[in-house]
Design a protein around this motif. Structure first.
Motif, mmCIF file in Angstrom:
data_model
loop_
_atom_site.group_PDB
_atom_site.id
_atom_site.type_symbol
_atom_site.label_atom_id
_atom_site.label_comp_id
_atom_site.label_asym_id
_atom_site.label_seq_id
_atom_site.Cartn_x
_atom_site.Cartn_y
_atom_site.Cartn_z
ATOM 1 N N GLN A 181 0.842 -1.199 0.000
ATOM 2 C CA GLN A 181 0.000 0.000 0.000
ATOM 3 C C GLN A 181 0.879 1.251 0.000
ATOM 4 O O GLN A 181 0.647 2.199 0.741
ATOM 5 N N PHE A 182 1.879 1.238 -0.877
ATOM 6 C CA PHE A 182 2.858 2.327 -0.910
ATOM 7 C C PHE A 182 2.232 3.666 -1.303
ATOM 8 O O PHE A 182 2.739 4.723 -0.923
ATOM 9 N N THR A 252 2.245 14.588 -9.015
ATOM 10 C CA THR A 252 2.863 13.630 -9.928
ATOM 11 C C THR A 252 3.028 12.276 -9.247
ATOM 12 O O THR A 252 3.355 12.211 -8.057
ATOM 13 N N ASN A 253 2.811 11.218 -9.997
ATOM 14 C CA ASN A 253 3.113 9.870 -9.498
ATOM 15 C C ASN A 253 4.613 9.657 -9.655
ATOM 16 O O ASN A 253 5.109 9.373 -10.742
ATOM 17 N N ILE A 254 5.341 9.818 -8.565
ATOM 18 C CA ILE A 254 6.810 9.813 -8.636
ATOM 19 C C ILE A 254 7.364 8.458 -9.038
ATOM 20 O O ILE A 254 8.462 8.361 -9.612
ATOM 21 N N TYR A 255 6.606 7.404 -8.788
ATOM 22 C CA TYR A 255 7.071 6.063 -9.164
ATOM 23 C C TYR A 255 7.160 5.926 -10.686
ATOM 24 O O TYR A 255 8.037 5.233 -11.210
ATOM 25 N N LYS A 256 6.247 6.577 -11.389
ATOM 26 C CA LYS A 256 6.302 6.557 -12.855
ATOM 27 C C LYS A 256 7.560 7.265 -13.351
ATOM 28 O O LYS A 256 8.187 6.824 -14.318
ATOM 29 N N ILE A 257 7.917 8.361 -12.700
ATOM 30 C CA ILE A 257 9.130 9.106 -13.086
ATOM 31 C C ILE A 257 10.367 8.227 -12.887
ATOM 32 O O ILE A 257 11.262 8.186 -13.736
ATOM 33 N N ALA A 410 1.752 -7.030 -14.178
ATOM 34 C CA ALA A 410 2.363 -8.251 -13.652
ATOM 35 C C ALA A 410 2.883 -8.037 -12.239
ATOM 36 O O ALA A 410 2.905 -8.962 -11.428
ATOM 37 N N PHE A 411 3.336 -6.809 -11.947
ATOM 38 C CA PHE A 411 3.815 -6.451 -10.609
ATOM 39 C C PHE A 411 3.682 -4.950 -10.444
ATOM 40 O O PHE A 411 3.427 -4.228 -11.421
ATOM 41 N N ASP A 412 3.843 -4.473 -9.213
ATOM 42 C CA ASP A 412 3.594 -3.052 -8.980
ATOM 43 C C ASP A 412 4.822 -2.190 -9.284
ATOM 44 O O ASP A 412 5.902 -2.682 -9.627
ATOM 45 N N MET A 413 4.652 -0.874 -9.138
ATOM 46 C CA MET A 413 5.689 0.081 -9.534
ATOM 47 C C MET A 413 6.868 0.101 -8.572
ATOM 48 O O MET A 413 7.970 0.496 -8.952
ATOM 49 N N VAL A 414 6.662 -0.313 -7.334
ATOM 50 C CA VAL A 414 7.785 -0.377 -6.391
ATOM 51 C C VAL A 414 8.789 -1.425 -6.848
ATOM 52 O O VAL A 414 10.003 -1.180 -6.892
ATOM 53 N N ARG A 415 8.291 -2.599 -7.196
ATOM 54 C CA ARG A 415 9.197 -3.657 -7.664
ATOM 55 C C ARG A 415 9.876 -3.251 -8.968
ATOM 56 O O ARG A 415 11.056 -3.525 -9.174
ATOM 57 N N ALA A 416 9.131 -2.613 -9.860
ATOM 58 C CA ALA A 416 9.719 -2.159 -11.124
ATOM 59 C C ALA A 416 10.844 -1.166 -10.860
ATOM 60 O O ALA A 416 11.915 -1.234 -11.485
ATOM 61 N N ALA A 417 10.631 -0.244 -9.904
ATOM 62 C CA ALA A 417 11.650 0.760 -9.580
ATOM 63 C C ALA A 417 12.900 0.110 -8.997
ATOM 64 O O ALA A 417 14.035 0.484 -9.337
#
Length: 753
Positions: A181-182, A252-257, A410-417
């Protein structure tokens, strides 16, 4: 000067272009999987960012070119003609190997392939030279740069362990702190995380990627390298503050950046580190050709007497050539279907939720999973219950995350980052040390490590995912072994048989690439044309009827094709055709199994008001499964019958089968039309034909019994024919039952409440 060397140089250039195309198709997995898997941004945006990263990386790749020229062998020990033989063997082998792995959809390492190809070809030529002079085989170390080669090989292998371990550790810590729940965390938490990630990524982009370019102020790189802690500290503060402003003020969604910057950095790292794998051999050959041309013009020296000491010198790569290579990489990235197949393998093995598992469990995977479960139970007993409960709580998916989505990431943005941050740091460090680290190994193993730490490999999927990882790693080792021996064999053929062998090998390489391309396009066309099953999402009866109607129509269409193709090839005793029918049946069965697995999640995520819809969906899937199983039994039995060389069906049996086939195809076509139109009005008329078909099948069975008594057919012949008859009877009954359920459900759903 013999024109053969000019022809070889041109061939090296053409092969380098082909290698770029084939190699990028394989290595796109390196920098696309995190962005694509997380669905953080649009696919087109990901491609644009990656393309810009490749362009920057290509221009910064010149330092890595040393590997192809003198990283594996000692140039001064070889003459020009021998060097060209080595390079030709390497390039032909590289293209064939990479194309083979791409066709299988498996990510392999271009770095490993080029290193072992150079090693294999150089060792082969060195052994031939030693056998023709006074040297002993113990002196082979004078021909091969054993120290550097060993350093490269161990660096590549070590990267597998390091990448997996660091990826798992960083992801575990990150997930424990941020949880799933980041998005609900305080703004300063996301800002700090962003500051750490972007600082690590910018370290590569600024210090490693843009090193030596005119973009940065003079002396900046030296200051940053000498004052690394200050540089990183300043970056952390600046990026944390900017991230906080972006989150608070700009919303801004900082994870996307982070993911966009990470994709850019990794694409840049890929081009900077891996460009040597594709054009390094050609550029080394080009430099050798220029040196020999000058010497020949002055002295007329023979190619077999001109030492290649010039390749040991420092040579600056041509920026224009690097830019052209980068352009070819970018075009391949946009248009290669093979690249997307390889990316899918990596993403599916990292997926947080359930997916159709591509790999089958093997003995090693099963025992590894059992061992880890045993160790985990041991840790659970040692650790106090409050600690294990606290950890479990931090790693629990929220209920909202479990609800089905049509195109869920497939997975969330935290793992992608984390994937992008860790991979960028590891690759940038290796690039700075002039080590051709395998970007494929690093990115893949980082992704697997983060998947494990994120508990993506649950008890229902772990054995399949581990088997997949083992298969990919096994493929890497096969790449190394195959590359070494294949390049050595090709080098020996060219050395002993000269122009004839070279011409045959080039034609063979071209022919195989063309064949692979044609097969790939044909396969992609089949995938696009083939109707796919859709998973129900609605919780209402009307919604489920509407959504699942497509699956009935799809099943009828593919059933018609499979049944017709099987009987056609059975009549002709065509084994290859029956094998294809069997594969089509297996594929249909796998897709139906995946759809059946979805029923569980559908029932789990619908509320009490959707109980009727859940039951209907379950029963529909059961009938579709019965239809597919009957089709598979027909195709499998037919294939085994012909494969074992049993007597073919008699003319009268084939004639009867054609009549049955015709009736079945008419039935399937009527059902498909009805469900495509979603009208359901003509279902009663189709259902009413049940008895007529049953009477017809009874007559056919009686006819076969009569033939058997008269001795007109063999036991196996009769067994096959009766199997097909009975399965067609079951097909008709299952279809009738399916239509009845739909008609009743459709009628009840239309009645006012």
């Amino acid at each position: 000067m013999d024109s053969i060397y000019l022809i070889m140089l041109v061939a090296l250039g053409v092969l380098a272009v082909a290698d770029l195309v084939v190699g990028v198709s394989n290595d796109a997995v390196n920098f696309l999987n995190s962005a694509i898997g997380s669905k953080a941004v649009a696919f087109k945006t990901i491609m644009i960012v990656a393309s810009v990263g490749i362009a920057f990386g290509a221009l910064s790749s010149s330092g890595m070119m040393e590997v192809a020229r003198k990283g594996i062998f000692v140039p001064s020990q070889f003459y020009f003609d021998e060097i060209m033989i080595i390079f030709m063997a390497v390039m032909i082998t590289d293209i064939l190997l990479l194309d083979f792995f791409n066709s299988l959809g498996l990510p392999t390492s271009t770095t490993v392939s080029i290193v072992f190809e150079l090693l294999g070809a150089a060792v082969c030529v060195a052994i031939i030279k030693i056998s023709n002079n006074s040297d002993t085989y113990a002196q082979i170390g004078e021909y091969i740069n054993t120290e550097k080669a060993t350093e490269i090989i161990f660096g590549i292998l070590l990267s597998v362990v390091v990448a997996f371990t660091i990826g798992a550790f960083v992801q575990f810590v990150t997930r424990y702190l941020l949880t799933f729940q980041f998005q609900k965390k305080a703004k300063w938490v996301s800002s700090v995380f962003s500051g750490i990630c972007i600082s690590a990524i910018s370290y590569f982009i600024i210090v490693k990627g843009l090193k030596g370019t005119s973009i940065l102020p003079e002396g900046f790189n030296q200051w940053a390298s000498e004052n690394l802690l200050q540089f990183l500290g300043a970056n952390f503060v600046i990026w944390t503050v900017l991230s906080f402003i972006a989150i608070s003020v700009l919303k801004t969604n900082i994870y996307k950046i982070i993911i966009i910057l990470g994709t850019f950095a990794l694409a840049m790292a890929f081009a900077g580190n891996d460009l040597v794998n594709f054009i390094g051999v050609f550029m080394a050959g080009y430099e050798g050709y220029l040196s020999y041309s000058d010497a020949f013009a002055q002295t007329g020296i023979a190619a077999s007497q001109f030492s290649m000491e010039s390749l040991s010198e420092q040579v600056q790569a041509k920026p224009l050539l690097l830019l052209v290579a980068g352009g070819i990489m970018i075009l391949t990235l946009w248009f290669s279907e093979k690249a997307r197949r390889v990316v899918k393998t990596s993403v599916d093995l990292s997926r947080q939720d359930e997916v159709k598992e591509r790999f089958q469990p093997n003995w090693l995977a099963q025992n590894l999973v059992r061992g880890v479960i045993f160790i985990n139970k041991g840790f659970s007993k040692i650790l106090p219950a409050p600690i294990t409960n606290a950890i479990d709580k931090r790693f629990t998916l929220p209920t909202a995350a479990k609800i089905m989505e049509k195109e869920a990431p497939a997975f969330d943005m935290v793992r992608a980052a984390v994937n992008l941050m860790v991979a960028s740091v590891l690759i940038s460090v290796a690039t700075g040390m002039k080590l051709p680290l395998s970007t494929t190994y690093v990115t893949f193993m980082v992704a697997m490590g983060t998947s494990l730490a994120d508990r993506a490999w649950g008890s229902d999927s772990a054995v399949y995912r581990v088997a997949g990882v083992i298969n990919v790693i096994g493929g890497w080792f096969m790449t190394a072994i195959s590359a070494f021996f294949a390049a050595a064999i090709l080098a020996a053929l060219i050395y002993f048989f000269g122009k004839v062998a070279l011409g045959i090998l080039l034609l063979l390489a071209i022919a195989l690439i063309i064949r692979s391309s044609i097969r790939g396009k044909k396969k992609n066309l089949e995938i696009k044309e083939e109707a796919l099953f859709k998973k129900a999402e609605s919780s209402s009866m009307t919604g489920v009827i509407e959504e699942s109607s497509n699956n009935v129509a799809t099943t009828m269409k593919r059933a018609s094709k499979l049944l017709s193709y099987t009987i056609e090839n059975l009549a002709k005793q065509d084994l290859s055709g029956l094998k294809k029918a069997q594969r089509q049946g297996d594929k249909l069965g796998d897709e139906m199994d995946e759809l059946n697995s979805h029923v569980f999640y559908y029932m789990k995520n619908t509320d009490e008001t959707g109980a009727g819809a859940s039951q209907f969906y379950l029963l529909v899937q059961d009938k579709l499964q019965d239809i597919v199983q009957s089709l598979n039994l027909i195709s499998n039995k037919s294939y085994k019958h012909v494969k074992n060389g049993h007597r073919g069906l008699t003319f009268s049996q084939i004639k009867d089968l054609k009549v049955i086939e015709s009736k079945m195809l008419i039935l399937f076509d009527k059902v498909r039309t009805e469900f495509n139109n979603k009208s359901m009005h003509n279902l009663p008329q189709i259902i009413d034909q049940k008895q007529e078909f049953a009477d017809f099948m009874s007559l056919e069975i009686s006819k076969q019994i009569s033939r058997t008594k008269k001795g007109e057919s063999s036991p196996r012949n009769t067994a096959l024919f009766m199997t097909i008859l009975l399965e067609c009877k079951d097909l008709a009954e299952a279809t009738d039952s399916l239509l009845t359920k739909y008609y009743i459900a459709h009628t009840n759903a239309k009645q006012p409440r």
